[in-house]
Scaffold this motif. Structure first.
Motif, short mmCIF file in Angstrom:
data_model
loop_
_atom_site.label_atom_id
_atom_site.label_comp_id
_atom_site.label_asym_id
_atom_site.label_seq_id
_atom_site.Cartn_x
_atom_site.Cartn_y
_atom_site.Cartn_z
N GLN A 16 7.43 5.81 1.34
CA GLN A 16 7.56 5.35 -0.05
C GLN A 16 8.98 5.56 -0.57
OE1 GLN A 16 5.43 7.54 -3.14
NE2 GLN A 16 4.62 5.60 -3.91
N SER A 17 9.64 6.64 -0.14
CA SER A 17 10.95 7.00 -0.68
C SER A 17 12.06 6.04 -0.28
CB SER A 17 11.33 8.42 -0.26
OG SER A 17 11.46 8.52 1.15
N ASN A 18 11.92 5.37 0.87
CA ASN A 18 12.99 4.47 1.31
C ASN A 18 12.50 3.04 1.53
OD1 ASN A 18 11.56 4.67 3.71
ND2 ASN A 18 13.32 5.12 4.99
N ILE A 26 -2.10 3.90 3.44
CA ILE A 26 -1.04 3.82 4.45
C ILE A 26 0.15 4.60 3.95
CG2 ILE A 26 0.47 2.30 5.75
CD1 ILE A 26 -1.78 0.34 5.91
N ARG A 27 0.47 5.68 4.66
CA ARG A 27 1.47 6.63 4.18
C ARG A 27 2.88 6.33 4.66
NH1 ARG A 27 -1.39 11.16 2.52
NH2 ARG A 27 -3.47 10.43 1.90
N GLY A 28 2.99 5.61 5.76
CA GLY A 28 4.31 5.29 6.30
C GLY A 28 4.17 4.60 7.63
N LEU A 29 5.30 4.17 8.18
CA LEU A 29 5.25 3.43 9.43
C LEU A 29 6.62 3.43 10.12
CD1 LEU A 29 6.76 0.49 8.72
CD2 LEU A 29 4.61 0.10 7.54
N GLU A 85 0.83 -1.21 0.00
CA GLU A 85 0.00 0.00 0.00
C GLU A 85 0.86 1.26 0.00
OE1 GLU A 85 -3.83 1.90 0.01
OE2 GLU A 85 -3.13 -0.13 -0.45
N ILE A 86 1.93 1.25 0.79
CA ILE A 86 2.86 2.39 0.80
C ILE A 86 3.49 2.56 -0.58
CG2 ILE A 86 5.05 3.24 1.74
CD1 ILE A 86 4.30 1.86 4.39
#
Length: 394
Positions: free
Chosen positions: A369-371, A328-331, A321-322
């Protein structure tokens, strides 16, 4: 139906990737496995003269969590077994058992994989693995069954600290060295009844989830919190850290409601109720990834694809999802493989008679998402699955 089908696909994919520790997960999780492990030990090829440590590439960060008795944490990066230590342990022909609260998620799979690979290097035979399926009475029975095999070491996570305490105390009285994941049973004393407790920096991961939430909603708006309604200190730390960070650092974000879950399958129901009551809610924190999947389903049912969810634990479904830039934007990620290595090293300390810290933590990890691809490698010690890799490229 589509969501269930997708879950089955990704679970199968992870089973291929995480070969060690996944042989039993296709079975009924309520059935304990106490037979000798038939799974292949997949330890990486290492220099036999190298010490046993956790991933040296992990970033050194201040550990924010406290232990179950309020102890300051010792970083897992300080733990080490030398080649001489490993030779001594191998000469002992020791045995070990793994007693899980629940084995049906990615966190448990990676945790078990780390333990198995470390134990292989230590020459310790794993003679039993159990899954209590979040049922305290089943875990008590599992412990009794395991103790009939007389393992030298138990690595365990108690389902409930009160109701499992007597069973773990009896195991300790038989001379078994016990290392706990994340929590300890009520009334047990470090250095006497157990060796150490090892966890992620759960407080640090709660801070990570709060910062990611603030970024996702532009640092203002109404949000909700789904917390674990149980006596489990690591999940309490996550929620406490999230809420405190929001309240102290993001004055334009308001926590308008909270909902408690008893187990991983309650996320959808609780999230749906919060969204119905607060239709202007912009975001939601969910205490770990599996109930976050349920919250994600509730948001879609409510037509709220704009909702921002942050959570803890890098499970396959939330990672996908990320990758898509979805709900879900991050965790904040735990590092369960390295946690398993750390637990095994501490068991080695006990077998060697070396003094062990009472509480050890693995650093927190912020995932967005970036990492995502690099984070997956750090968490699982494997390449990111093709399904997620393709989603990242879209």
């Amino acid at each position: 139906m589509k969501r269930k089908l997708f879950s089955l696909i990704v679970i199968a994919l992870v089973s291929i990737l995480l070969l060690a520790g996944c042989g039993k997960y296709g079975k009924d999780p309520s059935t304990a496995e106490t037979s000798t492990s038939t799974q292949t030990q997949t330890a990486a090829v290492v220099d036999p003269n190298a010490p046993l440590t956790i991933n040296e590439k992990l970033v050194d960060k201040e550990i924010m969590s406290k232990g179950p008795d309020g102890e300051n944490a010792v970083s897992a990066k300080t733990l080490k077994l030398t080649p001489e230590d490993l030779k001594k342990i191998k000469a002992g022909n020791y045995t070990a058992a793994i007693v899980m609260h629940y084995a049906g998620n990615d966190w448990s799979t990676a945790q078990i994989k780390g333990i198995e690979e470390a134990m292989a290097r230590m020459g310790i035979k794993i003679i039993a693995k159990t899954d209590a399926n979040f049922k305290p009475e089943k875990q008590v029975s599992d412990i009794e069954t395991v103790m009939a095999k007389k393992p030298d070491v138990i690595i365990a996570i108690p389902v409930d600290p009160a109701s499992t305490a007597d069973a773990f105390k009896r195991a300790a009285a038989q001379g078994t060295k016990i290392v706990f994941m994340d929590n300890k049973p009520t009334g047990l004393t470090a250095g006497k009844d157990y060796v150490s407790v090892v966890s992620a920096d759960n407080y640090g991961n709660g801070i990570v989830a709060a910062d990611l939430m603030a970024e996702a909603i532009g640092k203002k708006g109404e949000i909700g919190v789904i917390y674990h309604d149980a006596d489990f200190f690591v999940t309490k730390q996550r929620t406490e850290a999230f809420e405190k960070t929001i309240q102290e650092h993001y004055p334009d974000i308001k926590i308008v409601d909270r909902g408690g879950i008893a187990g991983p399958n309650d996320g959808e129901k609780v999230a749906a109720a919060l969204l119905t009551k607060h239709p202007n809610m912009k975001g939601m924190f969910v205490v770990w990834d599996v109930p976050a999947e349920g919250a994600m389903a509730a948001a879609r049912t409510a037509g709220r694809n704009d909702l921002a969810i942050t959570t803890i634990d890098l499970g396959t479904n939330v990672a996908y999802e990320i990758a898509q830039g979805g709900i879900i934007r991050g965790l904040g990620a735990q590092l369960p493989y390295d946690q398993g290595i750390a637990e095994s090293i501490l068991a080695g300390y006990a077998l060697l008679g070396k003094k062990a810290p009472s509480y050890v933590a693995v650093p927190s990890l912020s995932v967005s998402q970036s990492n995502l691809a690099d984070s997956w490698k750090n968490v699982y010690h494997s390449e990111v699955p093709d399904l997620i890799k393709k989603a990242l490229k879209k």
